[in-house]
Motif scaffolding. Structure first.
Motif, PDB file in Angstrom:
ATOM      1  N   LEU A 169      -7.552  -2.225   7.748  1.00  0.00           N
ATOM      2  CA  LEU A 169      -6.443  -2.649   7.903  1.00  0.00           C
ATOM      3  C   LEU A 169      -6.288  -3.832   9.151  1.00  0.00           C
ATOM      4  O   LEU A 169      -6.628  -2.685  10.271  1.00  0.00           O
ATOM      5  CB  LEU A 169      -5.563  -2.232   7.991  1.00  0.00           C
ATOM      6  CG  LEU A 169      -4.907  -1.502   6.420  1.00  0.00           C
ATOM      7  CD1 LEU A 169      -3.710  -0.362   6.708  1.00  0.00           C
ATOM      8  CD2 LEU A 169      -4.435  -1.824   5.196  1.00  0.00           C
ATOM      9  N   HIS A 194      -8.811   2.004   2.222  1.00  0.00           N
ATOM     10  CA  HIS A 194      -8.549   0.261   3.887  1.00  0.00           C
ATOM     11  C   HIS A 194      -8.611   0.198   5.004  1.00  0.00           C
ATOM     12  O   HIS A 194      -8.362   0.425   5.833  1.00  0.00           O
ATOM     13  CB  HIS A 194      -6.786   0.529   3.323  1.00  0.00           C
ATOM     14  CG  HIS A 194      -6.360   0.999   2.176  1.00  0.00           C
ATOM     15  ND1 HIS A 194      -6.974  -0.282   0.851  1.00  0.00           N
ATOM     16  CD2 HIS A 194      -5.423   2.079   2.220  1.00  0.00           C
ATOM     17  CE1 HIS A 194      -5.809   0.355  -0.177  1.00  0.00           C
ATOM     18  NE2 HIS A 194      -5.668   1.758   0.417  1.00  0.00           N
ATOM     19  N   LEU A 254       1.010  -1.228   0.045  1.00  0.00           N
ATOM     20  CA  LEU A 254       0.242   0.209   0.067  1.00  0.00           C
ATOM     21  C   LEU A 254       0.818   1.478  -0.017  1.00  0.00           C
ATOM     22  O   LEU A 254       0.104   2.400  -0.504  1.00  0.00           O
ATOM     23  CB  LEU A 254      -1.448   0.125   0.822  1.00  0.00           C
ATOM     24  CG  LEU A 254      -1.650  -1.381   1.142  1.00  0.00           C
ATOM     25  CD1 LEU A 254      -2.200  -0.972   2.146  1.00  0.00           C
ATOM     26  CD2 LEU A 254      -2.795  -1.228  -0.271  1.00  0.00           C
TER      27      LEU A 254
END
Length: 444
Positions: A136, A134, A67
């Motif tokens: 995570l 995102h 990322l």
């Protein structure tokens, strides 16, 4: 007056920067050491315990690589805030560098108190981190050392907490581990072994063994898998599962992998020139060799040096690595395919690959993992998975080979289900080059 105030602010700013991590604003290693030293002096006077925790984020590199570093930096900042939020005012949380943090806990009554805090630390990672769209899931691993039983100074306590953390990583990550004297002796043994591993290539201590692979329908020896063995000058034969993970962690797998490839290709060329009929040699390629080295150029160089036909070299790449970085893996495999080498997915069935990716992979063979084979035909799950992989291979026009065959029942089952090739101790253990030649001579 304003000038003196500005100077004072500047001095305070410089002082802060000298003792704090600029990214997370946590104390840095310098301030951590000073606070730990202060806590040890206080504990010595009061006859109290101090706990030192060394924390490392699990698989953080994948976030940075996948990322980008800006996302990785935000992860570190959020982790720092979560850790700070659960600590007492008198405790210290510091960033030691990279994805490593350390904690000082003063005034604890016993190891149980440290365990409770460690469990609390692990729990802060249960909720996902929301960063730039995102979600995570990050976990951590902790090592713990206690003053005075595990050390009486900053350097020793930090080293021992670090050793305990590495042991916890080896045991499976996302957990904590207390330091013991046994861990230190284990760490020393590993350090010595790693130093010896660095010298093993130069000292010619490695040897390649070959496990034959047979066509099920005809019983013909079609190829072999190259397997490395380390003949340590003092310890004797060191098992691959002891030194290969070490080589992968310290980067030595790249020169070692190249050495195996060249030795195996050179040996097959020698066999072919002697008139022995062998289709190919299988060489395992570690994920790091694809990630951190120019594997395409390495393969080209090895084939040029050994004058082996590209189709005679088969590279085996694990399914789990392919799925970690699918797009990059597909791109690299396509480049390798252009050279003309054969490609196989090793340990197939263990990496949760999706059919959409599988269809895109430029591969020739699926290699069924031994974990599915070992209890056939008595394990219904193993039977079902193996049948499915063989059927999948046939539908995609891929050759299927099973490894780890040890019983006649396994052989009969695989023959009945139409598996193409096999390898395992039922047919042959891994052999040195001379022993393989003896098999060829008998066949001829």
């Amino acid at each position: 007056m304003k000038e003196s105030s500005a100077i004072k602010e500047s001095e305070e700013r410089l002082q802060f920067l000298a003792h704090h991590d600029p990214l997370t604003k946590l104390p840095n290693r310098l301030l951590f050491s000073a606070r730990l030293e202060h806590a040890l002096q206080h504990a010595h006077r009061q006859n109290e315990l101090v706990a030192v925790m060394f924390l490392d984020l699990d698989n953080f590199k994948q976030i940075n690589d996948g990322l980008g570093h800006p996302v990785g930096d935000k992860v570190l900042q959020k982790v720092a805030r979560r850790l700070s939020a659960i600590m007492r005012d008198e405790d210290t949380v510091a960033r030691m560098g990279g994805d490593e943090f350390a904690l000082v806990l003063g005034d604890i009554s016993d190891s149980m108190g440290a365990s409770q805090v460690a469990s609390k630390v692990l729990s802060v990672f249960e909720a996902p981190l929301e960063i730039d769209h995102h979600r995570l899931y990050v976990t951590s691993t902790l090592g713990i050392s206690l003053y005075p039983s595990d050390g009486e100074n900053v350097a020793t306590l930090l080293k021992n907490a670090h050793t305990a953390m590495y042991h916890a990583k080896e045991e499976g990550k996302n957990q904590f581990c207390f330091y013991t004297d046994d861990l230190n002796s284990e760490a020393l043994e590993k350090l010595n072994l790693e130093n010896d591993l660095r010298e093993a290539l130069n000292n010619d201590e490695f040897e390649v063994y070959y496990q034959p692979q047979y066509e099920l329908s005809s019983g013909r020896l079609t190829g072999a898998e190259a397997l490395i063995r380390w003949n340590h000058k003092e310890l004797g034969l060191v098992p691959p599962d002891e030194f290969i993970p070490m080589a992968e962690s310290n980067g030595l797998i790249i020169p070692i992998g190249r050495w195996i490839m060249k030795q195996a290709c050179s040996q097959v060329k020698t066999w072919q020139e002697a008139g022995f009929d062998i289709d190919r040699i299988g060489v395992n390629v570690a994920g790091q060799q694809i990630q951190n080295s120019d594997i395409v150029e390495t393969v080209k160089d090895v084939l040029k040096e050994t004058k082996l036909e590209p189709a005679c070299l088969e590279l085996e790449i694990t399914e789990s690595f392919i799925m970690q970085q699918a797009e990059k893996a597909i791109s690299t495999l396509e480049e390798l395919r252009k050279i003309g080498v054969a490609l196989a997915i090793d340990d197939f069935g263990t990496g949760y690959s999706s059919l959409s990716y599988l269809k895109r992979l430029p591969i020739d063979r699926l290699k069924i993992d031994r974990s599915f084979i070992k209890d056939i035909p008595y394990d219904s799950d193993g039977v079902a998975i193996t049948k499915a992989i063989i059927a999948l291979g046939k539908s995609m026009q891929l050759n299927v080979i099973a490894e780890g065959i040890e019983t006649d029942e396994q052989h009969d089952f695989l023959t009945e289900k139409g598996c193409d090739e096999v390898q395992g101790y039922l047919y042959s253990r891994p052999l040195n080059a001379q022993e393989i030649e003896e098999i060829f001579q008998k066949e001829n």
